[in-house]
Design a protein around this motif. Structure first.
Motif, PDB file in Angstrom:
ATOM      1  N   ILE A 159      65.909  66.405  43.166  1.00  0.00           N
ATOM      2  CA  ILE A 159      67.361  66.227  43.295  1.00  0.00           C
ATOM      3  C   ILE A 159      67.943  67.478  43.931  1.00  0.00           C
ATOM      4  N   LYS A 160      68.707  67.261  45.011  1.00  0.00           N
ATOM      5  CA  LYS A 160      69.511  68.341  45.569  1.00  0.00           C
ATOM      6  C   LYS A 160      70.921  68.145  45.033  1.00  0.00           C
ATOM      7  N   TYR A 161      71.336  69.034  44.150  1.00  0.00           N
ATOM      8  CA  TYR A 161      72.633  68.905  43.478  1.00  0.00           C
ATOM      9  C   TYR A 161      73.658  69.711  44.260  1.00  0.00           C
ATOM     10  N   PHE A 162      74.515  68.979  45.016  1.00  0.00           N
ATOM     11  CA  PHE A 162      75.426  69.615  45.970  1.00  0.00           C
ATOM     12  C   PHE A 162      76.689  68.795  46.126  1.00  0.00           C
ATOM     13  N   PRO A 163      77.872  69.428  46.236  1.00  0.00           N
ATOM     14  CA  PRO A 163      78.121  70.876  46.190  1.00  0.00           C
ATOM     15  C   PRO A 163      78.429  71.351  44.771  1.00  0.00           C
ATOM     16  N   MET A 164      77.677  72.340  44.312  1.00  0.00           N
ATOM     17  CA  MET A 164      77.881  72.851  42.953  1.00  0.00           C
ATOM     18  C   MET A 164      79.128  73.721  42.820  1.00  0.00           C
ATOM     19  N   LYS A 165      79.530  74.346  43.934  1.00  0.00           N
ATOM     20  CA  LYS A 165      80.664  75.289  43.898  1.00  0.00           C
ATOM     21  C   LYS A 165      80.419  76.363  42.842  1.00  0.00           C
ATOM     22  N   GLY A 166      79.223  76.937  42.919  1.00  0.00           N
ATOM     23  CA  GLY A 166      78.862  77.991  41.971  1.00  0.00           C
ATOM     24  C   GLY A 166      78.757  77.459  40.559  1.00  0.00           C
ATOM     25  N   LEU A 167      79.580  77.995  39.666  1.00  0.00           N
ATOM     26  CA  LEU A 167      79.537  77.612  38.252  1.00  0.00           C
ATOM     27  C   LEU A 167      80.582  76.556  37.888  1.00  0.00           C
ATOM     28  N   ALA A 168      81.250  75.970  38.897  1.00  0.00           N
ATOM     29  CA  ALA A 168      82.353  75.039  38.636  1.00  0.00           C
ATOM     30  C   ALA A 168      81.911  73.788  37.873  1.00  0.00           C
ATOM     31  N   HIS A 169      80.669  73.352  38.095  1.00  0.00           N
ATOM     32  CA  HIS A 169      80.176  72.121  37.455  1.00  0.00           C
ATOM     33  C   HIS A 169      79.027  72.424  36.483  1.00  0.00           C
ATOM     34  N   ILE A 170      79.122  73.548  35.800  1.00  0.00           N
ATOM     35  CA  ILE A 170      77.976  74.053  35.046  1.00  0.00           C
ATOM     36  C   ILE A 170      77.544  73.104  33.923  1.00  0.00           C
ATOM     37  N   GLU A 171      78.483  72.466  33.228  1.00  0.00           N
ATOM     38  CA  GLU A 171      78.098  71.542  32.156  1.00  0.00           C
ATOM     39  C   GLU A 171      77.394  70.312  32.725  1.00  0.00           C
ATOM     40  N   GLU A 172      77.883  69.823  33.864  1.00  0.00           N
ATOM     41  CA  GLU A 172      77.200  68.715  34.535  1.00  0.00           C
ATOM     42  C   GLU A 172      75.799  69.142  34.992  1.00  0.00           C
ATOM     43  N   PHE A 173      75.709  70.355  35.493  1.00  0.00           N
ATOM     44  CA  PHE A 173      74.413  70.856  35.976  1.00  0.00           C
ATOM     45  C   PHE A 173      73.399  70.950  34.838  1.00  0.00           C
ATOM     46  N   LYS A 174      73.861  71.361  33.666  1.00  0.00           N
ATOM     47  CA  LYS A 174      72.958  71.434  32.515  1.00  0.00           C
ATOM     48  C   LYS A 174      72.358  70.061  32.207  1.00  0.00           C
ATOM     49  N   ALA A 175      73.181  69.021  32.301  1.00  0.00           N
ATOM     50  CA  ALA A 175      72.696  67.658  32.052  1.00  0.00           C
ATOM     51  C   ALA A 175      71.720  67.211  33.138  1.00  0.00           C
ATOM     52  N   VAL A 176      72.005  67.587  34.386  1.00  0.00           N
ATOM     53  CA  VAL A 176      71.095  67.258  35.485  1.00  0.00           C
ATOM     54  C   VAL A 176      69.742  67.946  35.275  1.00  0.00           C
ATOM     55  N   ALA A 177      69.784  69.222  34.898  1.00  0.00           N
ATOM     56  CA  ALA A 177      68.551  69.970  34.655  1.00  0.00           C
ATOM     57  C   ALA A 177      67.742  69.342  33.531  1.00  0.00           C
ATOM     58  N   GLN A 178      68.405  68.956  32.464  1.00  0.00           N
ATOM     59  CA  GLN A 178      67.692  68.343  31.341  1.00  0.00           C
ATOM     60  C   GLN A 178      67.054  67.024  31.755  1.00  0.00           C
ATOM     61  N   ALA A 179      67.778  66.231  32.546  1.00  0.00           N
ATOM     62  CA  ALA A 179      67.232  64.950  33.008  1.00  0.00           C
ATOM     63  C   ALA A 179      66.020  65.163  33.920  1.00  0.00           C
ATOM     64  N   CYS A 180      66.087  66.179  34.779  1.00  0.00           N
ATOM     65  CA  CYS A 180      64.937  66.478  35.648  1.00  0.00           C
ATOM     66  C   CYS A 180      63.727  66.890  34.811  1.00  0.00           C
ATOM     67  N   ALA A 181      63.967  67.699  33.795  1.00  0.00           N
ATOM     68  CA  ALA A 181      62.875  68.113  32.909  1.00  0.00           C
ATOM     69  C   ALA A 181      62.298  66.908  32.171  1.00  0.00           C
ATOM     70  N   ASP A 182      63.163  66.059  31.636  1.00  0.00           N
ATOM     71  CA  ASP A 182      62.718  64.906  30.847  1.00  0.00           C
ATOM     72  C   ASP A 182      61.951  63.893  31.684  1.00  0.00           C
ATOM     73  N   ASN A 183      62.268  63.845  32.981  1.00  0.00           N
ATOM     74  CA  ASN A 183      61.662  62.843  33.865  1.00  0.00           C
ATOM     75  C   ASN A 183      60.672  63.438  34.865  1.00  0.00           C
TER      76      ASN A 183
END
Length: 244
Positions: A159-183
């Protein structure tokens, strides 16, 4: 010819832009080869011009080429797929809808192909309507796990997660990271990443348990006067990823 990125033992590889072959060589050396160098199709008038140039890059940096769109431009999707077929790079950037075509044209499974999905403002959900036509339509918001499954169906690697705008979407990014790890899927955080927030962003992916991470650091480490990515900044980022 090596078709997979040169990850560190911790599963991290950098992705930065190259302004020239000399700039690419300097950045490649600065990261001791643990980097893919982005060359943007948008900068070339024809497929042939892009292919010729990327093959020249390939010869100088042991194929650590990342075929790029150009600021995530969905209209470059077809060109990226066609050029990648001829170049056979280590890394391909694609919009969500271009992943299947890219994998089919590459004809092998080693090259990393990412699929661009965007933040939605809702934790656990991503927008997959990032293609040439779909990006102009109402957003298509799906659960992250579904997006990953769709990308796997198409032969995608990450997954290319874009545009993150730095830390603007950090809570969403945490969920994306967890899903990538789980899958068991790779993750490429992109957009607004700089020398200050880089470690925090990468640590979220590492702590979630993502096995392969390719953070993209672009404009923040480019010399505005020359257009070159600063090798000293690449070296600094490399020191950070070695700590994980």
């Amino acid at each position: 010819m090596k078709l997979e990125p040169n990850y560190l033992p911790n599963g991290i590889c950098l992705n930065v832009l190259a302004n020239s072959i000399e700039n690419a060589k300097a950045c490649y050396a600065a990261a001791e080869g643990h980097v893919v160098l982005g060359v943007l199709t948008k900068n070339y008038p024809t497929d042939e011009a892009a292919i010729e140039d990327m093959l020249a890059y390939q010869a100088e940096i042991d194929n650590a080429v990342s075929v790029g769109l150009g600021a995530g431009d969905p209209n470059q999707s077809g060109m990226v797929a066609r050029v990648s077929k001829q170049v056979q790079p280590q890394h391909v950037n694609q919009v969500f809808t271009g992943v299947g075509a890219s994998r089919a044209l590459l004809g092998q499974s080693q090259t990393v192909i990412n699929g661009l999905v965007s933040p939605t403002g809702k934790v656990g959900w991503v927008n997959i309507a990032t293609g040439p036509l779909s990006s102009q339509a109402p957003s298509a918001e799906v659960p992250i796990a579904t997006a990953i499954a769709l990308l796997k169906d198409m032969g995608g690697s990450s997954i290319k997660y874009f545009p993150m705008k730095g830390l603007a979407h950090i809570e969403e990014f945490k969920a994306v990271a967890q899903a990538c790890a789980d899958n068991d899927f790779s993750l490429e955080p992109t957009g607004g990443i700089d020398l200050e927030n880089f470690e925090e962003i990468v640590s979220i992916a590492v702590n979630a348990g993502v096995k392969k991470i390719i953070p993209h650091v672009y404009s923040s480490i480019i010399d505005s006067a020359t257009g070159d990515t600063r090798p000293e900044d690449v070296a600094h980022l490399y020191e950070i990823i070695k700590k994980f």
